[in-house]
Design an enzyme around this catalytic site. Sequence first.
Site, PDB file in Angstrom:
ATOM      1  N   HIS A 121       0.811  -1.224   0.000  1.00 42.59           N
ATOM      2  CA  HIS A 121       0.000   0.000   0.000  1.00 42.59           C
ATOM      3  C   HIS A 121       0.841   1.269   0.000  1.00 42.59           C
ATOM      4  O   HIS A 121       0.371   2.331   0.389  1.00 42.59           O
ATOM      5  CB  HIS A 121      -0.972  -0.014   1.194  1.00 42.59           C
ATOM      6  CG  HIS A 121      -2.066  -1.045   1.046  1.00 42.59           C
ATOM      7  ND1 HIS A 121      -2.862  -1.458   2.088  1.00 42.59           N
ATOM      8  CD2 HIS A 121      -2.487  -1.733  -0.044  1.00 42.59           C
ATOM      9  CE1 HIS A 121      -3.731  -2.371   1.644  1.00 42.59           C
ATOM     10  NE2 HIS A 121      -3.515  -2.558   0.363  1.00 42.59           N
ATOM     11  N   ASN A 220      -3.656 -12.444  16.050  1.00 41.12           N
ATOM     12  CA  ASN A 220      -4.673 -11.383  16.092  1.00 41.12           C
ATOM     13  C   ASN A 220      -5.481 -11.598  17.371  1.00 41.12           C
ATOM     14  O   ASN A 220      -5.802 -12.735  17.699  1.00 41.12           O
ATOM     15  CB  ASN A 220      -5.600 -11.479  14.854  1.00 41.12           C
ATOM     16  CG  ASN A 220      -6.364 -10.189  14.607  1.00 41.12           C
ATOM     17  OD1 ASN A 220      -6.987  -9.636  15.509  1.00 41.12           O
ATOM     18  ND2 ASN A 220      -6.311  -9.710  13.368  1.00 41.12           N
TER      19      ASN A 220
HETATM   20  N1  APR Z   1      -1.811  -7.161  17.609  1.00 42.24           N
HETATM   21  C1  APR Z   1      -2.295  -7.877  16.549  1.00 42.24           C
HETATM   22  N2  APR Z   1      -3.417  -7.534  15.908  1.00 42.24           N
HETATM   23  C2  APR Z   1      -4.089  -6.459  16.340  1.00 42.24           C
HETATM   24  C3  APR Z   1      -3.650  -5.684  17.431  1.00 42.24           C
HETATM   25  C4  APR Z   1      -2.459  -6.070  18.082  1.00 42.24           C
HETATM   26  N3  APR Z   1      -1.952  -5.396  19.117  1.00 42.24           N
HETATM   27  N4  APR Z   1      -4.541  -4.664  17.610  1.00 42.24           N
HETATM   28  C5  APR Z   1      -5.479  -4.805  16.671  1.00 42.24           C
HETATM   29  N5  APR Z   1      -5.211  -5.890  15.894  1.00 42.24           N
HETATM   30  C6  APR Z   1      -5.950  -6.385  14.734  1.00 42.24           C
HETATM   31  C7  APR Z   1      -7.434  -6.085  14.751  1.00 42.24           C
HETATM   32  O1  APR Z   1      -8.135  -7.091  15.481  1.00 42.24           O
HETATM   33  C8  APR Z   1      -7.762  -6.120  13.267  1.00 42.24           C
HETATM   34  O2  APR Z   1      -8.087  -7.436  12.846  1.00 42.24           O
HETATM   35  O3  APR Z   1      -5.463  -5.711  13.612  1.00 42.24           O
HETATM   36  C9  APR Z   1      -6.440  -5.707  12.603  1.00 42.24           C
HETATM   37  C10 APR Z   1      -6.473  -4.330  11.985  1.00 42.24           C
HETATM   38  O4  APR Z   1      -7.379  -4.341  10.925  1.00 42.24           O
HETATM   39  P1  APR Z   1      -7.519  -3.123   9.918  1.00 42.24           P
HETATM   40  O5  APR Z   1      -7.611  -1.844  10.688  1.00 42.24           O
HETATM   41  O6  APR Z   1      -8.597  -3.492   8.979  1.00 42.24           O
HETATM   42  O7  APR Z   1      -6.105  -3.070   9.214  1.00 42.24           O
HETATM   43  P2  APR Z   1      -5.587  -3.805   7.924  1.00 42.24           P
HETATM   44  O8  APR Z   1      -6.053  -5.220   7.884  1.00 42.24           O
HETATM   45  O9  APR Z   1      -4.132  -3.532   7.849  1.00 42.24           O
HETATM   46  O10 APR Z   1      -6.338  -2.980   6.787  1.00 42.24           O
HETATM   47  C11 APR Z   1      -5.961  -3.156   5.481  1.00 42.24           C
HETATM   48  O11 APR Z   1      -7.177  -1.142   4.894  1.00 42.24           O
HETATM   49  O12 APR Z   1      -7.283   0.659   6.278  1.00 42.24           O
HETATM   50  C12 APR Z   1      -6.954   0.250   4.987  1.00 42.24           C
HETATM   51  O13 APR Z   1      -5.222   0.668   3.424  1.00 42.24           O
HETATM   52  C13 APR Z   1      -5.489   0.477   4.795  1.00 42.24           C
HETATM   53  O14 APR Z   1      -3.642  -1.067   4.672  1.00 42.24           O
HETATM   54  C14 APR Z   1      -4.902  -0.844   5.247  1.00 42.24           C
HETATM   55  C15 APR Z   1      -5.940  -1.831   4.764  1.00 42.24           C
END
Ligand code: APR
Length: 256
Positions: A121, A220
């Site tokens: 990204h 997660n």
């Molecule tokens: N350790 C591990 N996982 C965690 C923690 C932690 N301390 N805290 C939160 N999480 C998990 C949440 O439960 C959730 O499943 O991290 C995940 C974050 O999810 P998203 O916010 O959807 O992030 P991501 O999957 O990276 O999103 C993908 O979407 O927001 C857009 O472009 C952006 O790259 C990003 C893409």
Amino acid sequence: MSAGDLAAAARLLAAATRPVVFTGAGMSAESGVPTFRDAQVGLWQRFDPAQLATPAAFHADPALVWGWYEGRRHGVRRAAPNPGHRAVAAIQARLPDTVVVTQNVDDLHERGGAVAPVRLHGSLFAPRCSGCARPAPLPDAAGEPAGPLDPPACAHCAAPVRPGVVWFGEALPEAALAAAVEAASRCDLLLTVGTSALVHPAAEIPLVAARLGAPVVQVNPVPTPLDAVCAVNLRGPAGEVLPALVRAAWPDASAG
Ligand code: APR
């Protein structure tokens, strides 16, 4: 997270030679980098990040979007890698054919010691021209922007400079996507960390590995759509689970 699950995941990691570590926003959560799903603070409270991170938003109001990204960059500069980032680097140090694939636009993997993460990204630190696409210099780090901020003009064509990140509705960088698919296709373990696995096509990467028979281990705190394809689900925060996993896989190693 049960001791049995940790031991099972550690056995898979210790037996791997070319793992992929696939990371999302949860990887940086314990460093204090907010995800898109976290509430916004201050001036930005009334804006939805999913609506700021689009080509249409930048076109309509470049200063609003550029100011928001300056604020995010400022926040990331103040953040430090957490023990999870250092554990990923420890895996790579132990298994040099490890490929780190990240959806994150911060630089905490690199600052935590990881080598050459594949960035699906883009990056907060690689602005480019919105017109001619040439890379543009990163403006000097000023204080936290108070609000909208005009983007610099491209030195070549004078179009506004834009953040070098992938916005909703945009294609992923071809080379990064190809490298990620290639690594997932040939890996012998895929470790997915801190991603909701909802945003495609990035979310396909663990599925590619699973389809070709590689075990998938997930870190997660909560269930995700990937649970069903995972050999082991380690429920907990990356900053605690990953160092514990590295210690269990290689009891003689040290990890953040
Ligand atoms: N350790 C591990 N996982 C965690 C923690 C932690 N301390 N805290 C939160 N999480 C998990 C949440 O439960 C959730 O499943 O991290 C995940 C974050 O999810 P998203 O916010 O959807 O992030 P991501 O999957 O990276 O999103 C993908 O979407 O927001 C857009 O472009 C952006 O790259 C990003 C893409």
